[in-house]
Scaffold this active site. Sequence first.
Site, PDB file in Angstrom:
ATOM      1  N   THR A  30       0.826  -1.221   0.000  1.00  0.00           N
ATOM      2  CA  THR A  30       0.000   0.000   0.000  1.00  0.00           C
ATOM      3  C   THR A  30       0.852   1.259   0.000  1.00  0.00           C
ATOM      4  OG1 THR A  30      -1.761  -1.141   1.153  1.00  0.00           O
ATOM      5  CG2 THR A  30      -1.748   1.235   1.366  1.00  0.00           C
ATOM      6  N   ASP A 103       1.267  -6.547  -4.559  1.00  0.00           N
ATOM      7  CA  ASP A 103       0.467  -6.505  -3.337  1.00  0.00           C
ATOM      8  C   ASP A 103       1.050  -7.663  -2.527  1.00  0.00           C
ATOM      9  OD1 ASP A 103      -2.744  -5.759  -2.420  1.00  0.00           O
ATOM     10  OD2 ASP A 103      -1.725  -7.464  -1.505  1.00  0.00           O
ATOM     11  N   SER A 104       1.317  -7.456  -1.254  1.00  0.00           N
ATOM     12  CA  SER A 104       2.087  -8.491  -0.535  1.00  0.00           C
ATOM     13  C   SER A 104       1.320  -9.798  -0.371  1.00  0.00           C
ATOM     14  CB  SER A 104       2.543  -7.971   0.823  1.00  0.00           C
ATOM     15  OG  SER A 104       1.493  -7.967   1.745  1.00  0.00           O
ATOM     16  N   THR A 135       1.650  -4.828   4.064  1.00  0.00           N
ATOM     17  CA  THR A 135       1.514  -5.277   5.449  1.00  0.00           C
ATOM     18  C   THR A 135       0.877  -6.661   5.570  1.00  0.00           C
ATOM     19  OG1 THR A 135      -0.615  -4.162   5.615  1.00  0.00           O
ATOM     20  CG2 THR A 135       1.317  -2.936   6.354  1.00  0.00           C
ATOM     21  N   ASP A 136       0.107  -7.077   4.517  1.00  0.00           N
ATOM     22  CA  ASP A 136      -0.664  -8.312   4.662  1.00  0.00           C
ATOM     23  C   ASP A 136       0.213  -9.513   5.010  1.00  0.00           C
ATOM     24  OD1 ASP A 136      -2.974  -6.956   4.214  1.00  0.00           O
ATOM     25  OD2 ASP A 136      -3.191  -7.558   2.112  1.00  0.00           O
TER      26      ASP A 136
HETATM   27  N1  ASN Z   1      -2.784  -5.254   0.567  1.00  0.00           N
HETATM   28  C1  ASN Z   1      -1.705  -4.453   1.021  1.00  0.00           C
HETATM   29  C2  ASN Z   1      -0.433  -5.302   0.918  1.00  0.00           C
HETATM   30  O1  ASN Z   1      -0.188  -6.087   1.776  1.00  0.00           O
HETATM   31  C3  ASN Z   1      -1.945  -3.996   2.437  1.00  0.00           C
HETATM   32  C4  ASN Z   1      -0.956  -2.973   2.941  1.00  0.00           C
HETATM   33  O2  ASN Z   1       0.169  -2.884   2.523  1.00  0.00           O
HETATM   34  N2  ASN Z   1      -1.352  -2.154   3.889  1.00  0.00           N
HETATM   35  O3  ASN Z   1       0.270  -5.202  -0.064  1.00  0.00           O
END
Ligand code: ASN
Length: 548
Positions: A30, A103-104, A135-136
């Site tokens: 993100t 996207d992680s 963050t995922d």
């Molecule tokens: N979907 C995003 C990811 O993990 C969530 C994030 O980074 N806050 O790439």
Amino acid sequence: MGGLTAAGNGNAEVTTYPESRVLIIITGGTICMQPSAHGLVPVDGFLDNAMAPRLSFNDMSERVPLTAVKDGVKVTIDSLRTPPSSYSRHIRYGALEFSPLLDSSSISSFGWTQIATTIKANYHLFDGFVVLHGTDSLAYSASALSFMLEDLGKPVILTGSQASIFALQSDAVDNLLGSLIIAGTFAIPEVCLFFHHTLFRGNRTTKVSASSFDAFASPNCEPLAKVTSLGVDVNWSLVRRPTKIAQFRVTSYVDTAHVACVRIFPGIKPEMVDSVLRVPELRGLILETFGMGNAPEGVDGSLTKVIAAAVQRGIIIVNVSQCTNGFVSPLYAPGFALGRAGVVFGHDLTSEAALTKLSYLLALPPRPDGEGSHAAEIAARMSRSLRGELTELAATPSFTHPPAGPDTSWAERLTGAEAAFTALGYAIASGNLAATIEILEAADRDEGSSGGEGPMVLLRHADYMGNTAVHLAALGPEPEVLKELLVRGASVHARNRANNTPLFLAQRAGNEGCVELLREAGGMLWVEEKGVEQGGGVGVGKGGEAVV
Ligand code: ASN
């Protein structure tokens, strides 16, 4: 080099500050996302689009080109520099971006290998590394990398954000700036996760909120550091440090394809667990059990039988708790039965750490000195701490106060780190191993009983020239003294005010024994020192100083 203008007698004076060098590896997430017709997607050009326009990331000084290694090829990358931090130091940084950015939720062991090999290839060129990541799956990647990077001597900090850096209200700037400053200032030789003003040991973390800025927790291990209005408060007594002479290396192949994770629930059918355990090529299972490690026994212990049969077939089954806090143990009969069936107790491992640790251990070749089968050897290593990922009950630190009685030791009479460091300098210069040990242990006891800056404070200390004890010992005369400092956790990578590493000093002094030892311990010449060695004469004495 740019600098700060100090007010004085009317003549503007330019104060220059040293620089540390950090490489940012951008995988996506993100933090670098923008809206598209298909929802949020990561966009490239982060350094130019997100960092260059912000004064906290760019002091508008010259964008000096840096050497880096990308996909095995030497490249020149653009750099930016932060204004001086409260540690009177600039952080100069460049970035390498994944292509495509992810996207992680789509990261896999392939991505972990890319991150690990990029760190390895650039290890000698930077003081620290920041990995930008969604963050995922951040806690999984931080755990995986902690195992893949072995005998790490420099900080590797993973971070991301819950809102894009391009959003008006975002946690991105704080998370990234905090990570950069810590990676460029503190010799924390661990894979860490930095989020919401807190530095965690990466393999202890779990994502606890889908939207809050306070998204990560480390339920079974205190944070390694906290950022406050006064600066970065590092809990040095928790920070891991080397205890053996070894060079940094990478296990690049870790594959989660051979492991699975099953969460136990009331009424779970043994056949369900059995069908997972019979997936072709499955070699390990993480069993998320109730409370302290319990699972329903089923009719006639049928679940336990399914599990025991799988263990017999060589599958490693690791018991971790569904509770975020606490540990598993065979205290209750159901947990005891799992233990009898051959399940390994994962103490207080998170599921993320258990899964990635098992994948890592499965990827390693059997150890030549290993006793018993490969599976038995892996099972044994699962319940021991490799990178601080679990609490070994026997390893609870305990500090003892110096024994009472007549004070005969001059080292114990020393007060303050400054005085102790001076004494240490004399002991090192005279090659006195016994005195060196005595001073270090006296300082350690003082720290333990007074709750000061943490153990081994003397090994992080530097004199007015920025020389650490390792710099002094690199000059000899006694390599055993140097070895003692290294196995007690001193860094081989610190640079003094003239930007020199201990290895450079040992080499210049012609001290072969120390050169060899420093190399064995992972020491390498800093990029500008290499220029001097090869007759290039590139700027030694300018720029950075010791990372303390
Ligand atoms: N979907 C995003 C990811 O993990 C969530 C994030 O980074 N806050 O790439």
